[in-house]
Design a protein around this motif. Structure first.
Motif, mmCIF file in Angstrom:
data_model
loop_
_atom_site.group_PDB
_atom_site.id
_atom_site.type_symbol
_atom_site.label_atom_id
_atom_site.label_comp_id
_atom_site.label_asym_id
_atom_site.label_seq_id
_atom_site.Cartn_x
_atom_site.Cartn_y
_atom_site.Cartn_z
ATOM 1 N N GLU A 47 0.804 -1.147 0.023
ATOM 2 C CA GLU A 47 -0.098 0.113 -0.110
ATOM 3 C C GLU A 47 0.966 1.107 0.028
ATOM 4 O OE1 GLU A 47 -3.667 0.518 0.075
ATOM 5 O OE2 GLU A 47 -3.456 -1.504 -0.874
ATOM 6 N N GLU A 48 0.322 2.215 -0.689
ATOM 7 C CA GLU A 48 1.028 3.447 -0.835
ATOM 8 C C GLU A 48 0.257 4.650 0.062
ATOM 9 O OE1 GLU A 48 0.856 4.291 -4.873
ATOM 10 O OE2 GLU A 48 2.324 2.539 -5.523
ATOM 11 N N SER A 49 1.150 5.479 0.783
ATOM 12 C CA SER A 49 0.361 6.470 1.559
ATOM 13 C C SER A 49 0.245 7.663 1.195
ATOM 14 C CB SER A 49 1.008 6.450 2.936
ATOM 15 O OG SER A 49 1.493 5.500 3.432
ATOM 16 N N LEU A 50 -0.628 8.532 0.922
ATOM 17 C CA LEU A 50 -0.922 9.823 0.228
ATOM 18 C C LEU A 50 -0.063 10.812 1.110
ATOM 19 C CD1 LEU A 50 -1.959 11.785 -2.264
ATOM 20 C CD2 LEU A 50 -3.939 11.981 -0.676
ATOM 21 N N LEU A 51 0.779 11.520 0.711
ATOM 22 C CA LEU A 51 1.438 12.622 1.327
ATOM 23 C C LEU A 51 0.766 14.220 1.062
ATOM 24 C CD1 LEU A 51 5.278 11.799 1.202
ATOM 25 C CD2 LEU A 51 3.752 11.574 3.068
ATOM 26 N N TRP A 52 0.460 14.162 -0.083
ATOM 27 C CA TRP A 52 0.219 15.763 -0.640
ATOM 28 C C TRP A 52 -0.435 15.544 -2.059
ATOM 29 C CZ3 TRP A 52 1.431 18.090 -5.191
ATOM 30 C CH2 TRP A 52 1.459 19.580 -5.239
ATOM 31 N N ARG A 53 -1.488 16.404 -2.318
ATOM 32 C CA ARG A 53 -2.062 16.132 -3.648
ATOM 33 C C ARG A 53 -2.688 17.844 -3.885
ATOM 34 N NH1 ARG A 53 -6.458 11.848 -3.727
ATOM 35 N NH2 ARG A 53 -4.834 10.707 -5.067
ATOM 36 N N ARG A 54 -2.735 17.991 -5.196
ATOM 37 C CA ARG A 54 -3.324 19.205 -5.773
ATOM 38 C C ARG A 54 -4.268 18.741 -6.925
ATOM 39 N NH1 ARG A 54 -2.377 20.565 -1.806
ATOM 40 N NH2 ARG A 54 -1.277 22.174 -0.856
ATOM 41 N N ARG A 55 -5.325 19.554 -7.204
ATOM 42 C CA ARG A 55 -6.401 19.060 -8.048
ATOM 43 C C ARG A 55 -6.737 20.402 -8.991
ATOM 44 N NH1 ARG A 55 -9.866 14.753 -8.055
ATOM 45 N NH2 ARG A 55 -9.670 14.689 -5.588
ATOM 46 N N GLY A 56 -6.452 20.163 -10.306
ATOM 47 C CA GLY A 56 -7.002 21.212 -11.291
ATOM 48 C C GLY A 56 -6.045 22.541 -11.393
ATOM 49 N N GLU A 57 -6.408 23.497 -12.081
ATOM 50 C CA GLU A 57 -5.309 24.456 -12.381
ATOM 51 C C GLU A 57 -5.138 25.376 -11.205
ATOM 52 O OE1 GLU A 57 -5.098 27.468 -15.891
ATOM 53 O OE2 GLU A 57 -6.574 28.233 -14.482
ATOM 54 N N GLN A 58 -3.911 25.544 -11.023
ATOM 55 C CA GLN A 58 -3.394 26.385 -9.644
ATOM 56 C C GLN A 58 -2.890 27.646 -10.082
ATOM 57 O OE1 GLN A 58 -3.364 24.759 -6.385
ATOM 58 N NE2 GLN A 58 -4.758 23.307 -7.594
ATOM 59 N N SER A 59 -2.174 27.710 -11.170
ATOM 60 C CA SER A 59 -1.411 28.954 -11.232
ATOM 61 C C SER A 59 -0.449 29.029 -12.567
ATOM 62 C CB SER A 59 -0.446 29.310 -9.797
ATOM 63 O OG SER A 59 0.284 30.471 -10.475
#
Length: 549
Positions: free
Chosen positions: A471-483
């Motif tokens: 299993e992998e653990s999620l550390l960080w996530r961003r969704r959609g246009e940011q900048s």
């Protein structure tokens, strides 16, 4: 502190073996020596047909009768180095004893013992020589002292790699000899000299809090510290993508005839400096000289131009590097000017750093382990499969308009990793795996820059994969246009066993969903900037995640 790593790779066949018998690591400095070991600590004599440094003392070689004892053991068994004029054919010939090159910045007191014949025609000097071959005399024997061993103490600073050179020149028929022993270094000042060594950090600034030690003259609108919402015409800052930077003429309108002068703090003379900074230029028709860097010699009130922009991609943070050395104390001056009403634009400036040493010597050093800028290659990152829908290494703009970066984050003209959405279908993923990372007790810090610009941008996630677990653990996530800017991510996590970090990009709804990453850095210990950021209440939160396992 990086410890050296030894790796053994066995050859083919059943009889191959590798053995390691003894490893000795000593604390100390590579310019110290008592000349008792036959390797002479790496010191070398620069061969000259007529005059050279020799090993004296001991039972091996008949030492000159006038030098009965070395300084280390004060007996005939000890060793020292000496130069004798007995074979000198021409006056002014020199013998040089050269130390190994220093490897880490050092500053303090260099001491050694010397002995020479009274009233003889020789001169004894101590020089430093840097990697570019520049010599500087740091000590010269004034009076011969007594016939016994004399102690010399020299204030010594090697902020970048240097050799120390002991040089003897014979100027007349009565040359005699010069002997040297027990070279040592202490990272404190000689005797009663207590002034602090100059710290180049004081001449650097990222403009997040203020102008640091920079200032400007009073004429004209000059430079303004700004924080803007990035759009097609202005990128965010270079440090984090959402912080502060300097803009010349910042009414965001043309202001003809303005001159902005930004002065750095005073830099001591006779040292070599590497100046690096980032700039971005918008809107000028003719770009040349819109930004220039001058050296201002304080004693002479003379300004000399050492750099100016010629042509450069518009709206991209570009890195500039300049090496300089002046005998007098100097200041660095950044100057931006707009010559006419019809040709005015914006000049942005950020992340000015000054380091001691030449810029090119840093290029020769390998990057720190755990860092990847993708300039040379993909470092130790791997992908399970490589095809058109994998991560790709690229420079410049991505092929699809209105998505992806215009240039990389490291230098503006270097490389980054990205997914090309036009080669993928909606929901397709690409994974980039880090090299295996050691577990440590306590926190670890991962920083990187990411670029998520485009109306259809999908998902960028960072996972932790622990050794032995599926299993992998999620550390960080961003969704959609940011900048439209490169943004910095800080991730603090804990993991005590070996692990890998996975960057996963998922293609979004349209082909305008390129995702890029650059300047990845793994460090043991908590993220230093995190404390600063959580204390800042300036209305934004940088991308930071803190996750415990």
């Amino acid at each position: 502190e990086q410890l050296p790593t030894m790796e053994g790779v066995l050859g083919q066949g059943s009889t191959a073996s590798i053995a390691l018998f003894e490893i000795k690591m000593t604390t100390g400095y590579c310019i110290e020596c008592d000349f008792e070991e036959n390797h002479l600590c790496g010191f070398v004599n620069r061969w000259n047909p007529n005059v050279n440094w020799f090993v004296g003392g001991g039972n091996i070689r008949k030492s000159p009768s006038i030098l009965p004892q070395d300084h280390t053991f004060k007996s005939e068994l000890g060793h020292y180095m000496y130069v004798d004029s007995v074979y000198v054919k021409h006056f002014q010939e020199v013998a040089q004893l050269i130390s190994p090159m220093t490897t880490a910045p050092m500053s303090g007191c260099l001491s050694f013992y010397y002995q020479l014949q009274q009233g003889n025609d020789n001169s004894f000097s101590l020089y430093t020589r840097d990697a570019a071959g520049l010599y500087e005399e740091i000590w010269k024997m004034d009076q011969p002292g007594n016939a016994a061993w004399n102690l010399a103490e020299v204030e010594f600073s090697a902020p970048y790699p240097m050799e120390v050179i002991f040089e003897v020149a014979f100027n007349g028929p009565k040359g005699g000899y010069v002997a040297l022993d027990d070279i040592s270094f202490s990272p404190v000042h000689c005797q009663n000299q207590t002034e602090l060594p100059f710290s180049a950090m004081e001449a650097s600034c990222n403009f997040e809090k203020d102008l640091c030690n920079f200032y400007q003259d009073k004429e004209g609108p000059g430079w303004t510290r700004v924080k803007v919402k990035p759009n097609m015409y202005r990128a965010g800052d270079h440090t984090s993508g959402i912080g502060y930077y300097l803009l010349a003429n910042t009414k965001f309108t043309s202001q003809p005839g303005y001159i902005g002068r930004l002065y750095g703090p005073s830099l001591p003379g006779n040292l070599q400096y590497c100046l690096r900074f980032y700039y971005a230029i918008y809107g000028f028709l003719k770009m040349s000289d819109t930004l220039a860097v001058y050296i201002f010699e304080e004693n002479h009130v003379v300004q000399e131009k050492i750099w100016s922009v010629l042509e450069s991609p518009r709206g991209v943070w570009m890195q500039a590097e300049i090496t300089f050395k002046k005998p007098m104390p100097t200041k660095v001056v950044f100057m931006s000017l707009c010559k006419s009403f019809w040709d005015c634009g914006l000049v942005a400036l950020d992340d000015i750093t000054i380091e001691l040493g030449s810029c090119s010597s840093a290029e020769r050093l390998p990057p720190a382990p755990g860092e990847c800028t993708f300039e040379q290659d993909e470092c130790a990152f791997t992908q399970e499969r490589r095809n058109r829908s994998s991560w790709h290494r690229r420079r410049g703009e991505t092929p699809t308009s209105y998505t992806g970066p215009k240039g990389d984050h490291t230098t503006g003209v270097g490389y980054y990793m990205y997914i090309e959405a036009s080669h993928m279908v909606y929901g397709q993923k690409a994974q980039l795996l880090s090299w295996p990372l050691r577990g440590v007790t306590g926190k670890q810090c991962l920083t990187f820059f990411y670029h998520m610009y485009g109306a259809g941008t999908g998902l960028l996630s960072v996972y932790l994969k622990r050794d032995g677990e599926s299993e992998e653990s999620l550390l960080w996530r961003r969704r959609g246009e940011q900048s439209i800017s490169w943004l910095r991510a800080l991730i603090e996590y804990s993991c005590e066993r070996q692990h890998q970090v996975i960057f996963e990009a998922i293609r979004g709804l349209s082909i305008r969903s390129d995702i890029a990453i650059d300047d990845v850095k793994f460090q043991a210990g908590p993220c230093a900037e995190m404390e600063d950021l959580t204390q800042q209440s300036s209305g934004y939160s940088e991308d930071l995640n803190e996750i415990e396992f």
